[in-house]
Structure formats: structure tokens, C-alpha cells
Scaffold this active site. Structure first.
Site, PDB file in Angstrom:
ATOM      1  CE  LYS A  56      -0.438  -0.092   4.992  1.00  0.00           C
ATOM      2  NZ  LYS A  56      -1.422   0.159   6.089  1.00  0.00           N
ATOM      3  NE  ARG A 154      -6.674   1.176  11.329  1.00  0.00           N
ATOM      4  CZ  ARG A 154      -5.350   0.842  10.794  1.00  0.00           C
ATOM      5  NH1 ARG A 154      -4.518   2.050  10.798  1.00  0.00           N
ATOM      6  NH2 ARG A 154      -5.089  -0.312  10.512  1.00  0.00           N
ATOM      7  CG  HIS A 183      -3.315  -4.076  11.959  1.00  0.00           C
ATOM      8  ND1 HIS A 183      -2.379  -4.627  11.276  1.00  0.00           N
ATOM      9  CD2 HIS A 183      -2.857  -2.750  12.080  1.00  0.00           C
ATOM     10  CE1 HIS A 183      -1.220  -3.648  11.243  1.00  0.00           C
ATOM     11  NE2 HIS A 183      -1.887  -2.650  11.474  1.00  0.00           N
ATOM     12  NE  ARG A 239      -2.735  -8.001   7.314  1.00  0.00           N
ATOM     13  CZ  ARG A 239      -3.168  -8.214   8.841  1.00  0.00           C
ATOM     14  NH1 ARG A 239      -3.898  -9.397   8.739  1.00  0.00           N
ATOM     15  NH2 ARG A 239      -3.247  -7.139   9.561  1.00  0.00           N
ATOM     16  CE1 TYR A 284       8.850  32.722  -2.759  1.00  0.00           C
ATOM     17  CE2 TYR A 284       9.480  30.125  -2.374  1.00  0.00           C
ATOM     18  CZ  TYR A 284       9.112  31.251  -3.099  1.00  0.00           C
ATOM     19  OH  TYR A 284       8.611  30.974  -4.538  1.00  0.00           O
ATOM     20  CB  CYS A 331      11.213  26.545  -2.529  1.00  0.00           C
ATOM     21  SG  CYS A 331      12.150  27.786  -1.889  1.00  0.00           S
ATOM     22  CG  MET A 332       6.231  23.368  -4.707  1.00  0.00           C
ATOM     23  SD  MET A 332       4.695  24.230  -5.964  1.00  0.00           S
ATOM     24  CE  MET A 332       3.566  24.688  -4.453  1.00  0.00           C
ATOM     25  CG  ASP A 333       9.065  23.141  -7.762  1.00  0.00           C
ATOM     26  OD1 ASP A 333       8.235  22.192  -7.781  1.00  0.00           O
ATOM     27  OD2 ASP A 333       8.307  24.351  -8.208  1.00  0.00           O
TER      28      ASP A 333
END
Length: 396
Positions: A56, A154, A183, A239, A284, A331-333
Site C-alpha cells: 500500500k 479502527r 491488526h 502480512r 522565502y 521551497c516547493m521545488d
């Protein structure tokens, strides 16, 4: 002619090597590490115990499709995912082994699960009845597993109500109850009392189902931590998730035994090296202001890749096998690191030089667990949050 340094990743620098990924920030996943970890887990199981590999969350950041193909070839009996969409991705990638969706799937998606032979998790009769109606209308049989809540609180039906639920599920014409599972909440802790109490509740349920001729073919409970430290919980199937990737279930309380290997390395490259004068700021908000002359390097990786911005960032990365502190905001990138001391000790840092975010370079290492400590989380979170736009390369 002198061969270019393997740390330099430019098209012109190494024409005899495979070109670097389209984006100069990428993950390398070791096939041999995945297979090694799989067999180390498999060796702890009885011959009759199946192994359902948990892939997952994009295989915990490792890339679900290729990871599942590697583990399928290694011999994994089945796969577990969190959502139907994840299961469909595996089928599209050619994964043929059984797949179980561990999370909630709305009944409206029953036909998709049927079309691709995907097993679904149930924990209430209303959803079960709706799924049965769809399957009957299509003239097909849907494979399901019942989730039992033994103490995680859960998803799941409480143990006291589970026998009635099992009987009801086995009464539906178009549902095939293949498994029942639970679980653990604390199997990765040294104190196993809660985990053992959970397993005792589950064992009592299984015994009652057995007495009444209701026990499904598969009962499963053990995650990575339980597989490694509670062998009596293996039952019909286990699992494992995090351990397949060579990462500790818990770095302090449940470290992996010797021989497991981290499968993931996260790399980027230097985009630009420049001078910073006293009084100049970085990024920034001008949160970092230089008090002395500095050499800085811009890296093409940021929070849109899963490299965190706030409240804490990685702190440093590895350049030339040395720690390069992150300056100012991520920063973002992109982000910026200090390479002043590295240049003084190791020589110039240049565009294209390899940078390690997770992994080893020289004698230094930043593990996923260490990155987690710096950010204030764990290794699961660190690797799972690496976004899909970061290319995954599979290496030996």
C-alpha cells in the site's frame, strides 16, 4: 582519457552510461535488497504459512507496480493494499497473484473488484448485502475477508459479534468468505501485553468458529513486527510491510535483525553553486541571513516531492560524503544548502554532483529513521510521503 567521477551525473560527462532520469531528483530501489528481505522473512515461516506482501501507499514510497512484480517473482503468495485504486494499479502492471484491499471499499465499486479478481474487506452486513446484490446481478462471486477489531479500534467488527457476522457472510449467495483477520496496535513495542491480549481475543474467536464449522480458510494477524517477534501469531498467513523494505518496525523497540537491507536511496544533484555575501538572505521570508562569506548550492528538490518544509526540515543532506546544512526555507521545488566547509575540505562542488537525501555517501549515512527523527516522525512516514513525481529507478 580520465573517466568522469560517478558522482557527476551530466549527459556529456558519461556518454557510456545510462542517462540520468528526466528529473535530476530520483529514488533508486534495489531489487536485490527487496528479494533479500523477502527471503529473510519467508525463512521464519512454516512451509504452510502464506506471505501476503503489503504494498500500500505506493509500496511505502518504493513504487507499487515494480515492487509487486519483483516480489511476485520472488514468490509472494498475495498482496495487500489500502484502496481499490491501488489494487487496480497492480493488476494493470501485470500482477496476477491474489490482492486484498485492507481498507473500506464502497459497495458501488463491487463490479470493478469483480472484473479484476480483487478481494475486499468487510466489517458490516449492510455493505455485505449491497455487494452480494451486485455480484448476484452479474452472476459472479466476490471474495471477501472479515476484519475483526480486537483492540486497534479502527475498522472491524468486535469479536463478540464476529461469529454472527461470519455465519451471515457465509449465507450470502455471491460472497465467498476466504479470510478473517485482525491488526495489532503495539506489536512493534517491547511490552507485548496489549498485542498478546489482542491475539488471545482473536484465537478465542477462531476456536469458536472452528467448533461451529464456520472458520474461513485463512486467518491472519501478523504484521512485520509480529512476524519477527511473535512467531505464534503467524497462523495461515502473515502480512509484512515495512520489513520488506529493509526498514525497522520501530528503530528503538523493534529493530530489524542483522541481514536486512534498506531498499531505497533518495538522490538529487547540485543545480547551481554560488557565493553568498554577508547580509544576504536565502529563500522565502529571509529566514537565513549570512553573517560571513559563504558558498551555497541550490538543489532541485522541495516539499512538492515530499521533502518537508515545516515545522522541521531534514536539517542537512550529504554532498561529497559530508553533511551540508539546509539554509532557509525549503521551497516547493528547490532548496539551498551550505557547502562552504565541504569545498574547503574536499574541493569544489559543481553542478551535477550527486547529493544524498536518504542513503549512504562515503562514510556517512542519512537513514529513513534518522530523517524521521529530524522531522519529528518515523521511517514509515518519511518514505511514504515521497511523491509520485519523483522518478523511481530499479537497480540491482
Amino acid at each position: 582519457m580520465e573517466r568522469p567521477s560517478p558522482a557527476r551525473l551530466t549527459h556529456s560527462a558519461a556518454p557510456d552510461r545510462d542517462p540520468p532520469p528526466l528529473r535530476p531528483t530520483w529514488i533508486e530501489v534495489s531489487r536485490s535488497a527487496l528479494v533479500n528481505n523477502y527471503w529473510r522473512l519467508r525463512s521464519r515461516l512454516a512451509a504452510t504459512t502464506k506471505l501476503m506482501a503489503v504494498v500500500k501507499a505506493n509500496a511505502y514510497g518504493h513504487g507499487a507496480a515494480e515492487t509487486a512484480r519483483i516480489l511476485q517473482t520472488a514468490g509472494a503468495d498475495a498482496f495487500a493494499v489500502a484502496t481499490l485504486g491501488e489494487a487496480l494499479e497492480l493488476r494493470a502492471a501485470g500482477v496476477e497473484r491474489p490482492i486484498l484491499v485492507l481498507g473500506y471499499t464502497p459497495a458501488a465499486h463491487t463490479s470493478l473488484a469483480l472484473a479484476h479478481s480483487i478481494a475486499l474487506t468487510l466489517f458490516d452486513l449492510e455493505t455485505a448485502a449491497a455487494m452480494d446484490a451486485v455480484a448476484r446481478a452479474l452472476g459472479q462471486t466476490l471474495t471477501v475477508h472479515l476484519k475483526v477489531n480486537t483492540g486497534m479500534n479502527r475498522l472491524g467488527v468486535k469479536p463478540a459479534l464476529a461469529p454472527q457476522m461470519v455465519a451471515a457472510l457465509q449465507g450470502f449467495e455471491a460472497l465467498r468468505l476466504e479470510g478473517v483477520f485482525t491488526h495489532f496496535a503495539t506489536a512493534d513495542e517491547v511490552d507485548k501485553r496489549h498485542a498478546e491480549a489482542q491475539f488471545t481475543r482473536f484465537q478465542r474467536l477462531l476456536a469458536e468458529l472452528e467448533r461451529n464449522g464456520l472458520r474461513p480458510p485463512l486467518a491472519h494477524a501478523a504484521n512485520s513486527a509480529a512476524l519477527l517477534t511473535m512467531p505464534h501469531t503467524h497462523l495461515d498467513m502473515v502480512r509484512p510491510g515495512i520489513a520488506l523494505y529493509g526498514l525497522d518496525p520501530d528503530a528503538e523497540q523493534c529493530p530489524l535483525p542483522e541481514g536486512f537491507r534498506p531498499a531505497l536511496t533518495w538522490k538529487t544533484t547540485v543545480a547551481q553553486v554560488s557565493d553568498l555575501e554577508p547580509g544576504e538572505a536565502v529563500s522565502y521570508g529571509r529566514e537565513f541571513i549570512a553573517s560571513r562569506p559563504m558558498r551555497i548550492a541550490a538543489l532541485p528538490v522541495g516539499y512538492a516531492d515530499g521533502f518537508p518544509r515545516k515545522p522541521q526540515n531534514w536539517g542537512s543532506v550529504l554532498v561529497h560524503g559530508r553533511a551540508a546544512p539546509i539554509l532557509g526555507r525549503v521551497c516547493m521545488d528547490q532548496c539551498v544548502v551550505d557547502v562552504t566547509a565541504i569545498e574547503a575540505e574536499c574541493g569544489p562542488v559543481r553542478q551535477g554532483d550527486e547529493v544524498i537525501l536518504i542513503g549512504r555517501q562515503g562514510g556517512e549515512e542519512i537513514s529513513a529513521a534518522e530523517a524521521g527523527r529530524r522531522v519529528g516522525t518515523n521511517n514509515y512516514d518519511i518514505v511514504s510521503r515521497i511523491l509520485a513525481r519523483v522518478p523511481r529507478l530499479y537497480v540491482d
